[in-house]
Design an enzyme around this catalytic site. Structure first.
Site, mmCIF file in Angstrom:
data_model
loop_
_atom_site.group_PDB
_atom_site.id
_atom_site.type_symbol
_atom_site.label_atom_id
_atom_site.label_comp_id
_atom_site.label_asym_id
_atom_site.label_seq_id
_atom_site.Cartn_x
_atom_site.Cartn_y
_atom_site.Cartn_z
ATOM 1 N N GLY A 1 37.190 16.362 -3.151
ATOM 2 C CA GLY A 1 38.162 17.064 -2.304
ATOM 3 C C GLY A 1 37.618 18.340 -1.691
ATOM 4 C CB SER B 1 36.100 21.719 -3.496
ATOM 5 O OG SER B 1 37.114 20.807 -3.814
ATOM 6 C CG HIS B 2 30.079 24.594 -4.813
ATOM 7 N ND1 HIS B 2 30.202 25.816 -5.440
ATOM 8 C CD2 HIS B 2 28.827 24.559 -4.301
ATOM 9 C CE1 HIS B 2 29.053 26.471 -5.306
ATOM 10 N NE2 HIS B 2 28.211 25.743 -4.622
ATOM 11 N N GLY C 1 28.353 32.792 3.895
ATOM 12 C CA GLY C 1 27.864 33.394 5.137
ATOM 13 C C GLY C 1 28.386 32.840 6.428
ATOM 14 N N GLY C 2 28.526 31.526 6.536
ATOM 15 C CA GLY C 2 29.045 31.044 7.796
ATOM 16 C C GLY C 2 28.713 29.615 8.142
ATOM 17 C CG HIS D 1 20.109 31.071 -1.151
ATOM 18 N ND1 HIS D 1 19.932 32.432 -1.137
ATOM 19 C CD2 HIS D 1 20.906 30.775 -0.088
ATOM 20 C CE1 HIS D 1 20.603 32.937 -0.098
ATOM 21 N NE2 HIS D 1 21.198 31.946 0.549
ATOM 22 N NE ARG E 1 17.906 36.604 2.749
ATOM 23 C CZ ARG E 1 17.638 35.326 3.002
ATOM 24 N NH1 ARG E 1 16.556 35.005 3.660
ATOM 25 N NH2 ARG E 1 18.448 34.380 2.592
ATOM 26 C CD GLU F 1 25.163 20.282 -1.842
ATOM 27 O OE1 GLU F 1 26.223 20.918 -1.769
ATOM 28 O OE2 GLU F 1 24.202 20.635 -2.552
ATOM 29 C CB VAL G 1 30.543 25.137 5.575
ATOM 30 C CG1 VAL G 1 30.908 25.430 4.148
ATOM 31 C CG2 VAL G 1 29.850 26.289 6.237
#
Lengths: 251, 661, 253
Positions: free
Chosen positions: B13, B42-43, B49-50, B257, B273, B398, B415
């Site tokens: 989900g 959910s993760h 960040g975007g 990361h 950054r 993913e 995302v």
């Protein structure tokens, strides 16, 4: 209630021992009786309740149930009552308790599952549906065309309220919700405020009234501010509930 | 036997699953989403960040379009991605973000006129155009030519997930949370649902559907140090693997990361950054410009992570009880900027480390170290999102190896992929569900359900005295130490052998609580078994891939080898009793690429063995361009590499100042 | 509302036009209005009461003022009766509205109490004070108001003092004083929060400030009230032998 004590830990020099007492009960098992169980463990630097509970679970008691997902204060899964205060366990550091004694209870008002685990998802989904937590508009968006311009401050204001993570802490801190099952709580009222100020949403005050204009909605709130004082996201719940109340009285 | 029938079944989900559910509901299909946790937990929510989409609204994004986003993505992937999919993605991303805006995601908006930003450690004033006032803003991210990453402060995933989840609720998508899919029902190469376990009652439920989609996210938790939520165990991918039919792609492609905070491993967004934050070593020295003079801190994630470890290996790391680390300095952005645009970063740093990053100078520096972050690998699917080997099983987000990211994903593309795949794959999936009729029977369903019941009983009957938690810890440590940022043949070989031993050892555990309901120890026992299979796919894939590409870096094979390795690793688990995956390879066809392999523009120079076909294709492209003469970029693109999109997603995207050009 | 309208709401939860009733909004608003009115009334009432601290004469003059002496020769106690009736109706109406918020069953009470003890949160505790004092005032306030309505002429330095001391009304007044002061000021604080009156630029800071001011006001009013009560006790004690005789101003004597 029975008090059990479990102690499994080698002594690590220089670090203090802390005592974590957990409410144990399996609501799925009719024969189970509630009890408090105490675990003693060594407090490592920077320890949070997430780290402590995972340690207890993986080394002392594989049967202990609790909910963590992001362990970073973002997802809202791990709300529990920590020494009387509803909080996010992942963001609670053990060293803030001077006597090293911490009592953990599941979040009240939600359906209890087992130990520290409760069912927030179904309640939150029902709440979202009840307050129709989505944009209402007659405008048809052409997603290939340039988006509708929004004043930067307006977007920021919506974002500030959109930060709610549905952790349920506002409800667990609210006497109204404790007494009255059907109260939508700060989470629901904040949600309506979020859509009420969203320039995309065309709903009128009268339409919002249909959603929250009763004692299960904004008029149920007694302004006890448990929500405001415990919200881990520090949302402006006090002012937003007042905002909705003023609107609804006139609606 | 409990059977729940539906038209469209979605496992997971998060953003991808919920957006797909919306696509299915919009076709009038009865749709159920099952999820281990309440869907809004959910993760996807953790993405900070975007989201990348080439809107080109901000002055620093001026001139941006699908072509540039495409090129950045392909380079970022180190030419490992499927270029068709990358094209589908970049064309749909602007539509996705605009749809989300209409659904109420409070994207940060542009204010016209001058504003101060930090670029390359220096304050600069940029002037936004009047006509861009109120349009969606973007920030800079690693590996991108333009400022393209749209955001809502540093809670982008959260606002996106809530908007999509609420839209799903609006459409009466049925959400069954605290349910975990543990096996896939299939017969004669057709998938007809899953067997799920109710995590509260322990009951096994058969969810039977015309079409099934897996959108369960990545497998980061097979690593000891990961930014991933603790539910990111890859169970959805593992149950696909366990069918013996479904293929996993590029499992060894695991992203690290650069800036999770030490020691908790909680992510500090790339936006730190992107907005101008810098990396410093133990002397407070900003070292990245020495390694990457052009992109500096904003080279792609694989490159920055490697450079950081390289620098630490030179003895420049900061010593700490948790090992050496480096510093991330955002104090130079100023308190106001941090409190508005990096609010959660500040909150995380204050809560977990007692550091306020807005404090000036050393006091505000946050300890960071590269850690596992993203799984580029996953269930191998066609551009439509369907698995090529099991009809009716789709996968998006993913969990999939749709192959948008190849061997390295760009920040802001995750995302973005999740919603875009939700739109595209969701649409293909919905079409499939609408046009397919169930062709199974209760005999088959019962067979799969019984198999799981027996399997769980079998786990409870193991009595070897071993502890599943020890096995899990060992697995995670092996992955961390031997299948990490830098890899070599010897370590990988050790890892593969040891992981295989661990998998065998699972039969020697003892689960102390024999209850089938609400038993976290039992959950762990079957999950770790599945995770071990995935870990083996990662380690074996990495061992056999004797080259360095994107995030997969071999110290003994430091070059990218396009002659031998321009191919996707395919892993299957042929026999349930196997203790090792079966690997095969799927070649990438240079002659069909819009952008033949070349140097990425960052990372070590001269570390590529180019395939002669690259040159040939380049010449071909030049020829095609010459033949066509002066046509618009869309005609040109079509001539180079045509691709399909469902619905009207292939329409041109409008941009400020340039219209639909 | 007609019987038919009521039936529609009974069956659908909405009115004839398919809309939610506006009554809850009105009730909520009126609860605040009546509460604010009563709170304002009580702030002045206690101040007037405390005129005894400036001497019997001051209190006498004030009493007569309220009986309308400047216009009516000798004053008219029926004015007090009328005033008391207005306040009593307001009081009953407010109690009626506020009752909606009380725990309605043992289960609700138990849950509320256990939660309050667990949470130990100041504003939640303050509400407990409000419902307890509110409940107490159902009776205490009614006694007082009823007496004022029926015997309005029995207000005056000696008359009041005799009532308090010799008629054994002081325990009731003591409880009523504490209840009314707490209830009124906590109520005003809650109104400020509820409607967002003094949010200003920093609502959190201003809430703290409001709370502090309220606490100070509670202390001040309790002090004034208790000292006044003591003063009446003293007068009543000294006046035991002349119980029933009324105060006459010095110069008239």
């Amino acid at each position: 209630m029975i008090n059990k004590s479990t102690q499994v830990e080698e002594n690590t020099e220089g670090y203090r021992e802390i005592e974590i007492t957990v409410f144990r009960y399996n609501s799925q098992n009719k024969n189970d009786t509630p009890e408090y169980q105490t675990y003693k463990l060594i407090e490592t630097p920077g320890m949070t309740l997430y780290i402590a509970l995972i340690k207890i679970w993986s080394t002392m008691d594989h049967h202990l149930s609790f909910d963590f997902v992001c362990r970073a204060g973002i997802c809202g899964s791990c709300s529990m009552v920590v020494n009387g205060k509803p909080r996010l366990a992942c963001k609670t550091r053990t060293n803030e308790f001077e006597d090293g004694k911490i009592t953990l209870l599941p979040l009240p008002t939600f359906k209890h599952i087992k130990d520290l685990s409760v069912d927030t998802g179904n309640w939150m989904n029902a709440m979202s549906k009840k307050v129709e937590s989505w944009i209402h508009t007659k405008e048809k968006t052409d997603i290939a065309a340039i988006e509708k311009p929004i004043e930067p401050e307006d977007a920021q204001a919506v974002f500030d309220l959109d930060r709610c993570i549905e952790c349920g802490i506002c409800l667990a801190s609210c006497s109204t919700k404790i007494m009255r099952e059907d109260f939508v709580g700060a989470v629901g009222l904040n949600r309506t405020a979020r859509f009420a100020i969203d320039p995309h949403d065309e709903r009128t005050d009268a339409e919002f009234y249909e959603l929250i204009g009763d004692d299960n909605g904004v008029f149920g709130c007694m302004s006890l501010m448990g929500c405001e004082d415990h919200c881990p996201k520090e949302l402006p719940l006090q002012t937003k509930i007042a905002y909705m109340r003023r609107k609804m009285v006139k609606a | 036997m409990k059977i729940i029938y539906t038209d469209a079944l979605i496992v997971g989900g998060g953003l991808a699953g919920l957006r797909s559910a919306i696509a299915a509901r919009d076709k009038g299909l009865d749709t159920i989403v099952i999820s281990m946790v309440p869907v809004k937990r959910s993760h996807s929510a953790a993405a900070q960040g975007g989201m990348q989409a080439s809107l080109g609204n901000t002055i620093k994004g001026e001139g941006d379009n699908e072509d540039i986003h495409f090129a950045d993505t392909v380079k970022g992937s180190d030419w490992g991605c499927d270029q068709d999919v990358a094209r589908m993605f970049v064309t749909t991303a602007p539509k996705a973000i605009r749809e989300l805006a209409a659904w109420g995601v409070p994207w940060n908006r542009i204010g016209k006129g001058p504003r101060e930003v930090i670029i390359n450690g220096q304050k600069e004033t940029i002037v936004e155009k009047d006509e861009a006032h109120g349009l969606i803003n973007a920030r800079d991210f690693g590996g991108t030519k333009k400022w393209r990453t749209c955001y809502t402060s540093d809670a982008t995933g959260h606002t996106m997930l809530y908007a999509v989840a609420n839209e799903a609720l609006k459409r009466d998508v049925e959400i069954h949370d605290k349910k975990e899919a543990i096996s896939i029902i299939h017969e004669s190469g057709i998938c007809s649902g899953v067997i799920a376990r109710d995590l509260i009652s322990g009951e096994l439920i058969a969810y039977v559907a015309r079409g099934t989609m897996i959108a369960t996210g990545g497998y980061g938790r097979i690593y000891k140090q990961s930014t991933n939520a603790i539910i990111c165990k890859g169970i959805g991918i593992a149950i696909a693997l366990e069918t013996g039919i479904v293929q996993l792609g590029n499992m060894e492609a695991v992203q690290f990361h650069p800036t999770p905070i030490v020691p908790s491993g909680i992510l500090l967004t790339e936006g730190c950054r992107g907005d101008g934050g810098v990396l410093r070593d133990k002397d407070g020295y900003r070292f990245m410009p020495d390694y990457e003079p052009e992109k500096k801190e904003l080279a792609s994630r694989d490159v920055v992570s490697r450079r950081m470890i390289e620098h630490i290996r030179k003895g420049k790391g900061v010593k700490s009880p948790y090992g050496d680390h480096l510093w991330l300095d955002i104090s130079i952005l100023g308190r106001e900027h941090i409190e508005k645009n990096l609010h959660d970063v500040q909150d995380i740093s204050k809560t977990f480390n007692g550091i306020d990053p807005a404090d000036e100078g050393e006091k505000g520096w946050m300890p960071v170290l590269p850690m596992q972050h993203y799984s580029m690998g996953g269930i191998r699917v066609k551009p439509t999102g369907e698995t090529p080997t099991l009809k009716g099983l789709f996968c998006s987000g993913e969990a999939a190896c749709w192959d948008l990211h190849g061997f390295n994903r760009l920040g802001g593309n995750s995302v973005s992929e999740a919603v875009v795949a939700g739109m595209i794959v969701g649409e293909y999936f919905a079409e499939y569900c609408a046009n397919t009729h169930l062709n199974t029977n209760t005999f088959t369903i019962e067979k799969f359900l019984e198999a799981q019941r027996e399997y769980l009983q079998e786990i409870l009957s193991y009595d070897g005295g071993r502890n599943i938690f020890d096995i899990k810890d060992r697995m995670r440590t092996i992955m961390q130490e031997k299948v990490g940022v830098f890899r070599n043949g010897k370590d990988l070989n050790d890892a593969v052998n040891e992981l295989e031993d661990l998998l065998k050892m699972v039969k020697e555990i003892t689960v102390t609580d024999k209850s089938l309901c609400n038993n976290p120890e039992l959950n762990e026992a079957y999950r770790v078994t599945k995770m071990l299979k995935l870990a083996l796919c990662v380690a074996k894939g990495a061992l056999d891939r004797t080259e360095s590409r994107g995030a997969h870096f071999r110290e003994d094979y430091t070059k990218r080898d396009d002659i031998n390795w321009l191919k996707r690793t395919i892993a299957t688990w042929v026999n349930p009793n196997d203790t090792m995956p079966t690997l095969s390879y799927e070649a990438l066809d240079i002659s069909k690429m819009e952008m033949p392999p070349a140097f990425r523009g960052y990372g070590k120079k001269g570390a590529i063995v180019l395939n002669p076909l690259s040159k040939k294709r380049e010449e071909e492209i030049v020829k095609i361009k010459e033949t066509l003469g002066s046509v618009d970029r869309f005609t040109m693109q079509e001539a180079l590499m045509d691709y399909d999109l469902p619905k009207d997603y292939k329409r041109k995207n409008e941009r400020v100042g340039v219209g639909y050009d | 509302m007609s019987q038919k309208d009521n039936t529609v709401e009974l069956l659908t939860g909405k009115n004839n036009f398919g809309k939610k009733s506006r009554i809850p909004a009105k009730l909520d608003f009126l609860q605040s209005v009546t509460g604010l009115f009563l709170a304002l009334f009580i702030t002045f009432h206690i101040l007037f009461e405390s005129s005894i601290l400036f001497g019997k004469e001051a209190m006498y003059r004030l009493t007569k003022l309220f009986e309308g002496e400047p216009f009516i020769e000798g004053g008219e106690p029926l004015i007090i009766t009328a005033l008391a009736m207005v306040i009593f109706s307001m009081f009953i109406f407010h109690a009626f509205l506020a009752m909606r918020k009380f725990p309605a069953s043992y289960k609700e009470y138990q849950r509320y109490r256990a939660h309050r003890e667990l949470l130990n949160h100041q504003d939640t505790n303050l509400w407990f004070i409000q419902i307890t004092t509110g409940f107490a005032m159902f009776f205490l306030g009614s006694i007082h108001l009823y007496m004022m309505m029926t015997s309005p002429e029995k207000i005056g330095p000696y008359a009041s003092a005799d009532r308090i001391f010799s008629d054994w009304m002081w325990p009731m007044y003591l409880l009523l004083l504490v209840s009314v002061v707490m209830h009124a000021w906590v109520g005003v604080y809650r109104l400020i929060i509820k409607w967002g009156w003094f949010d200003g630029k920093d609502p959190r800071k201003n809430r703290k400030r409001s709370k502090l001011i309220i606490k100070v006001l509670i202390a001040v009013y309790l002090f004034i009230g208790l000292v006044s009560l003591a003063s009446y006790m003293k007068i009543g004690y000294d006046h035991q032998s002349d119980y029933g005789s009324r105060y006459v101003m010095e110069k008239i004597k």
